[in-house]
Design a protein around this motif. Structure first.
Motif, PDB file in Angstrom:
ATOM      1  N   GLU A 295      53.063  28.426  -1.616  1.00  0.00           N
ATOM      2  CA  GLU A 295      52.865  27.347  -0.623  1.00  0.00           C
ATOM      3  C   GLU A 295      52.840  25.922  -1.155  1.00  0.00           C
ATOM      4  O   GLU A 295      53.012  25.939  -2.352  1.00  0.00           O
ATOM      5  CB  GLU A 295      50.962  26.783  -0.541  1.00  0.00           C
ATOM      6  N   ILE A 296      53.899  24.951   0.112  1.00  0.00           N
ATOM      7  CA  ILE A 296      53.666  23.539  -0.757  1.00  0.00           C
ATOM      8  C   ILE A 296      52.841  22.584  -0.877  1.00  0.00           C
ATOM      9  O   ILE A 296      52.729  22.546   1.300  1.00  0.00           O
ATOM     10  CB  ILE A 296      55.481  22.951  -0.243  1.00  0.00           C
ATOM     11  N   SER A 297      52.678  22.524  -1.350  1.00  0.00           N
ATOM     12  CA  SER A 297      51.241  20.939  -1.287  1.00  0.00           C
ATOM     13  C   SER A 297      51.702  19.854  -0.626  1.00  0.00           C
ATOM     14  O   SER A 297      53.232  19.342  -0.474  1.00  0.00           O
ATOM     15  CB  SER A 297      50.624  20.728  -2.588  1.00  0.00           C
ATOM     16  N   GLU A 298      50.563  19.362   0.414  1.00  0.00           N
ATOM     17  CA  GLU A 298      51.085  18.040   0.360  1.00  0.00           C
ATOM     18  C   GLU A 298      51.172  16.879  -0.898  1.00  0.00           C
ATOM     19  O   GLU A 298      50.312  16.885  -1.087  1.00  0.00           O
ATOM     20  CB  GLU A 298      49.411  17.225   2.031  1.00  0.00           C
ATOM     21  N   GLY A 299      52.443  15.824  -0.439  1.00  0.00           N
ATOM     22  CA  GLY A 299      52.599  15.083  -1.761  1.00  0.00           C
ATOM     23  C   GLY A 299      53.583  15.119  -2.444  1.00  0.00           C
ATOM     24  O   GLY A 299      53.656  14.657  -3.321  1.00  0.00           O
ATOM     25  N   SER A 300      54.519  16.844  -2.284  1.00  0.00           N
ATOM     26  CA  SER A 300      55.223  17.934  -3.135  1.00  0.00           C
ATOM     27  C   SER A 300      55.836  16.751  -2.882  1.00  0.00           C
ATOM     28  O   SER A 300      56.894  16.325  -1.936  1.00  0.00           O
ATOM     29  CB  SER A 300      55.590  18.926  -3.042  1.00  0.00           C
ATOM     30  N   THR A 301      57.396  16.299  -4.225  1.00  0.00           N
ATOM     31  CA  THR A 301      58.145  15.779  -4.198  1.00  0.00           C
ATOM     32  C   THR A 301      58.994  17.185  -4.674  1.00  0.00           C
ATOM     33  O   THR A 301      58.852  18.190  -4.221  1.00  0.00           O
ATOM     34  CB  THR A 301      58.525  15.118  -5.631  1.00  0.00           C
ATOM     35  N   LEU A 302      60.550  16.766  -4.398  1.00  0.00           N
ATOM     36  CA  LEU A 302      61.863  17.375  -4.607  1.00  0.00           C
ATOM     37  C   LEU A 302      61.915  18.206  -6.272  1.00  0.00           C
ATOM     38  O   LEU A 302      62.157  19.354  -6.168  1.00  0.00           O
ATOM     39  CB  LEU A 302      63.127  17.305  -3.771  1.00  0.00           C
ATOM     40  N   PHE A 303      61.284  16.948  -7.216  1.00  0.00           N
ATOM     41  CA  PHE A 303      60.779  17.924  -8.290  1.00  0.00           C
ATOM     42  C   PHE A 303      60.076  18.799  -8.203  1.00  0.00           C
ATOM     43  O   PHE A 303      60.513  20.087  -8.818  1.00  0.00           O
ATOM     44  CB  PHE A 303      61.187  16.345  -9.035  1.00  0.00           C
ATOM     45  N   ASP A 304      59.288  18.453  -7.611  1.00  0.00           N
ATOM     46  CA  ASP A 304      58.004  19.441  -8.257  1.00  0.00           C
ATOM     47  C   ASP A 304      59.083  20.971  -7.121  1.00  0.00           C
ATOM     48  O   ASP A 304      58.479  22.396  -7.461  1.00  0.00           O
ATOM     49  CB  ASP A 304      56.839  19.520  -6.603  1.00  0.00           C
ATOM     50  N   LEU A 305      59.212  21.008  -5.582  1.00  0.00           N
ATOM     51  CA  LEU A 305      60.481  21.925  -5.608  1.00  0.00           C
ATOM     52  C   LEU A 305      61.257  23.042  -5.942  1.00  0.00           C
ATOM     53  O   LEU A 305      60.931  23.998  -6.630  1.00  0.00           O
ATOM     54  CB  LEU A 305      61.025  22.087  -4.192  1.00  0.00           C
ATOM     55  N   VAL A 306      62.020  22.010  -6.771  1.00  0.00           N
ATOM     56  CA  VAL A 306      62.626  22.520  -7.934  1.00  0.00           C
ATOM     57  C   VAL A 306      61.736  22.398  -9.088  1.00  0.00           C
ATOM     58  O   VAL A 306      61.930  24.358  -9.570  1.00  0.00           O
ATOM     59  CB  VAL A 306      63.611  21.816  -8.685  1.00  0.00           C
ATOM     60  N   GLN A 307      60.867  22.481  -9.109  1.00  0.00           N
ATOM     61  CA  GLN A 307      60.525  23.646 -10.940  1.00  0.00           C
ATOM     62  C   GLN A 307      59.558  24.851 -10.723  1.00  0.00           C
ATOM     63  O   GLN A 307      59.693  25.641 -11.411  1.00  0.00           O
ATOM     64  CB  GLN A 307      59.360  22.141 -11.554  1.00  0.00           C
ATOM     65  N   MET A 308      59.479  24.542  -8.719  1.00  0.00           N
ATOM     66  CA  MET A 308      58.872  25.947  -8.876  1.00  0.00           C
ATOM     67  C   MET A 308      59.662  26.780  -8.997  1.00  0.00           C
ATOM     68  O   MET A 308      58.955  28.233  -9.002  1.00  0.00           O
ATOM     69  CB  MET A 308      58.459  25.622  -7.231  1.00  0.00           C
ATOM     70  N   GLY A 309      61.533  26.521  -8.236  1.00  0.00           N
ATOM     71  CA  GLY A 309      62.216  27.772  -8.461  1.00  0.00           C
ATOM     72  C   GLY A 309      62.754  28.148  -9.456  1.00  0.00           C
ATOM     73  O   GLY A 309      62.478  29.611 -10.129  1.00  0.00           O
ATOM     74  N   ILE A 310      62.568  27.248 -11.169  1.00  0.00           N
ATOM     75  CA  ILE A 310      62.937  27.607 -12.012  1.00  0.00           C
ATOM     76  C   ILE A 310      61.410  28.464 -12.759  1.00  0.00           C
ATOM     77  O   ILE A 310      61.875  29.391 -13.239  1.00  0.00           O
ATOM     78  CB  ILE A 310      62.647  26.517 -13.158  1.00  0.00           C
ATOM     79  N   ASN A 311      60.250  27.646 -12.208  1.00  0.00           N
ATOM     80  CA  ASN A 311      59.125  28.210 -12.971  1.00  0.00           C
ATOM     81  C   ASN A 311      58.652  30.399 -12.515  1.00  0.00           C
ATOM     82  O   ASN A 311      58.516  31.003 -13.297  1.00  0.00           O
ATOM     83  CB  ASN A 311      57.861  28.246 -13.564  1.00  0.00           C
ATOM     84  N   GLN A 312      59.126  29.806 -11.230  1.00  0.00           N
ATOM     85  CA  GLN A 312      58.519  31.575 -10.575  1.00  0.00           C
ATOM     86  C   GLN A 312      59.976  32.040 -10.075  1.00  0.00           C
ATOM     87  O   GLN A 312      60.194  31.059  -9.222  1.00  0.00           O
ATOM     88  CB  GLN A 312      57.797  30.931  -9.611  1.00  0.00           C
ATOM     89  N   MET A 313      60.487  33.298 -10.441  1.00  0.00           N
ATOM     90  CA  MET A 313      62.019  33.597 -10.279  1.00  0.00           C
ATOM     91  C   MET A 313      61.700  34.064  -9.318  1.00  0.00           C
ATOM     92  O   MET A 313      63.047  34.110  -8.126  1.00  0.00           O
ATOM     93  CB  MET A 313      62.579  34.857 -11.444  1.00  0.00           C
ATOM     94  N   HIS A 314      60.906  34.653  -8.418  1.00  0.00           N
ATOM     95  CA  HIS A 314      60.922  35.241  -7.305  1.00  0.00           C
ATOM     96  C   HIS A 314      60.584  34.147  -6.357  1.00  0.00           C
ATOM     97  O   HIS A 314      61.088  34.394  -4.848  1.00  0.00           O
ATOM     98  CB  HIS A 314      58.798  35.720  -7.313  1.00  0.00           C
ATOM     99  N   ALA A 315      60.687  32.816  -6.648  1.00  0.00           N
ATOM    100  CA  ALA A 315      61.011  31.550  -5.515  1.00  0.00           C
ATOM    101  C   ALA A 315      62.123  31.650  -5.185  1.00  0.00           C
ATOM    102  O   ALA A 315      62.260  30.295  -5.305  1.00  0.00           O
ATOM    103  CB  ALA A 315      60.596  30.884  -5.832  1.00  0.00           C
ATOM    104  N   SER A 316      62.909  31.615  -6.638  1.00  0.00           N
ATOM    105  CA  SER A 316      64.208  30.660  -6.969  1.00  0.00           C
ATOM    106  C   SER A 316      65.443  30.944  -5.623  1.00  0.00           C
ATOM    107  O   SER A 316      65.564  29.821  -5.427  1.00  0.00           O
ATOM    108  CB  SER A 316      65.305  31.512  -7.772  1.00  0.00           C
ATOM    109  N   VAL A 317      65.003  32.362  -5.458  1.00  0.00           N
ATOM    110  CA  VAL A 317      66.654  32.109  -4.196  1.00  0.00           C
ATOM    111  C   VAL A 317      66.322  30.899  -2.764  1.00  0.00           C
ATOM    112  O   VAL A 317      67.040  30.807  -2.467  1.00  0.00           O
ATOM    113  CB  VAL A 317      66.853  33.346  -3.725  1.00  0.00           C
ATOM    114  N   GLY A 318      64.970  31.395  -2.812  1.00  0.00           N
ATOM    115  CA  GLY A 318      64.161  30.579  -1.584  1.00  0.00           C
ATOM    116  C   GLY A 318      63.980  28.951  -1.791  1.00  0.00           C
ATOM    117  O   GLY A 318      64.206  27.911  -0.784  1.00  0.00           O
ATOM    118  N   VAL A 319      63.980  28.969  -2.904  1.00  0.00           N
ATOM    119  CA  VAL A 319      64.332  27.339  -3.147  1.00  0.00           C
ATOM    120  C   VAL A 319      65.011  26.280  -3.350  1.00  0.00           C
ATOM    121  O   VAL A 319      65.481  25.363  -2.527  1.00  0.00           O
ATOM    122  CB  VAL A 319      63.521  26.948  -4.335  1.00  0.00           C
ATOM    123  N   VAL A 320      65.996  27.680  -3.054  1.00  0.00           N
ATOM    124  CA  VAL A 320      68.051  26.927  -3.116  1.00  0.00           C
ATOM    125  C   VAL A 320      68.354  26.722  -1.509  1.00  0.00           C
ATOM    126  O   VAL A 320      68.295  25.497  -1.287  1.00  0.00           O
ATOM    127  CB  VAL A 320      68.830  27.761  -3.484  1.00  0.00           C
TER     128      VAL A 320
END
Length: 382
Positions: A295-320
């Motif tokens: 889930e992406i919470s309200e008020g998230s920034t693109l920095f938070d989105l990118v950090q999600m893909g870096i910290n959790q490899m399962h989400a990296s492709v989906g984040v790109v």
């Protein structure tokens, strides 16, 4: 009669003794000759072995001497080359301090006095623009293209030729973000450009300079200096939800490179798509149990989105994939997506899909989840 018989027996005994003595003597001689022959052969063999050892030692000494002399010669050549390089560097430094030597073709200055890529004009074409090493590392933290590194090494200067092609592309993108610069009679404005040309003609250098300029101007830039890495190496698997092939390691590296220079911009840009990010497999660890999205919470920034893909490899492709969509919606600042080695995205990747026990099928680059979004990029280079 008895006397004759006794004499005959005595004679026979004497003859027999003589024969026995002869046989024994003969046997002794044979045995003595055999022993002697063996002793002689042993001495000869030992002599040969000693000679072979001496020869081997002499050859080994000769080989060692040759190796040492070759190493000494190589070291001397290396020392001479190093001294030659240092001497050339000293001469170039002295030349830089002599303004009278700053003369190029047609008696024009060889180096431009302009200190910014944004201020370059057509008068600066075919002159050299000087960079600093620290500046390049700061503006292009993703890495420098091979052609640029080769240019710096050969010239022993952090300077690049100002090509007219760079000025044309730079001005083209200026007109995109500033409609007042557009002319009704001018060339058609294209948001997607492919740089084409022979090998080593300067495409990668032009692209890197354009990225440098865009960041000077405050643009948000996704720069990929090695597009081939998107289709080669790392872990890959077929995502059953999309039917495309995911490459989580490459996705993680792309996100890490993207955040190096753009962190300040990303912290200020809110996520405009709040749909959950689909999760895939991690490299070598498989799927998460009981979780298929993030889930992406309200008020998230693109920095938070990118950090999600870096910290959790399962989400990296989906984040790109999501990041590409988010960048297309950014309106506050100009966005440039620059891809080098783009031609690798139009051929087969390094990956193969098993078809039978003994056969595989090559996977085309367009079947990769990260590459399939390439039609949305603003600038590519092959």
């Amino acid at each position: 009669m008895l006397r004759l018989i006794s004499r005959a027996a005595a004679a026979a005994a004497a003859l027999s003794k003589q024969r026995n003595d002869t046989v024994l003597t003969s046997t002794s001689i044979l045995n003595h000759q055999f022993f002697y022959s063996t002793k002689t052969q042993t001495k000869s063999s030992k002599k040969k072995q000693d000679d072979n050892k001496k020869s081997s030692k002499s050859k080994s000494k000769s080989s060692d001497a040759n190796s040492l002399s070759a190493a000494a010669a190589a070291q001397a050549d290396s020392a001479d080359d190093l001294e030659s390089v240092r001497a050339r560097a000293r001469r170039l430094a002295e030349d830089d301090r002599n303004p009278s030597l700053d003369v190029g073709p047609n008696h024009r200055p060889l180096f431009t006095k302009t200190t910014s890529l944004s201020l370059l004009t057509r008068k600066d074409a075919c002159t050299y623009f000087k960079f600093s090493e620290d500046e390049l590392k700061a503006m292009l933290p993703e890495g420098l293209p091979t052609g640029m590194l080769t240019e710096f090494k050969d010239s022993m200067r952090y300077a690049l030729l100002v090509r007219q092609s760079f000025l044309d592309i730079r001005d083209h993108f200026r007109r995109i973000v500033d409609p007042s610069l557009q002319s009704t009679n001018g060339p058609k404005i294209r948001k997607q450009i492919v740089l084409d040309g022979p090998l080593c003609c300067g495409k990668s250098i032009t692209l890197a300079m354009l990225v440098h300029w865009a960041r000077e101007e405050g643009w948000l830039v996704l720069y990929v200096p090695r597009g081939r890495e998107w289709t080669h190496g790392g872990y890959f698997y077929k995502n059953p939800q999309t039917g495309l092939w995911d490459t989580p390691l490459q996705a993680e590296n792309v996100l890490k490179d993207f955040i190096k220079y753009n962190e300040s911009h990303l912290r200020e840009l809110p996520c405009q798509i709040l749909d959950p990010i689909p999760l895939g497999e991690g490299a070598g660890v498989g799927l998460l149990k009981g979780v298929d999205s993030k889930e992406i919470s309200e008020g998230s920034t693109l920095f938070d989105l990118v950090q999600m893909g870096i910290n959790q490899m399962h989400a990296s492709v989906g984040v790109v994939v999501r990041l590409r969509k988010e960048l297309s919606l950014v309106k506050d600042i100009p966005v440039l997506i620059a891809i080098d080695q783009y031609n690798n995205w139009f051929t087969f990747s390094e990956y193969e899909e098993p078809v039978t026990i003994r056969s595989t099928r090559p996977v085309h680059a367009r079947e990769l989840a990260m590459v399939s979004i390439n039609s949305f990029f603003a600038l590519q280079i092959d």
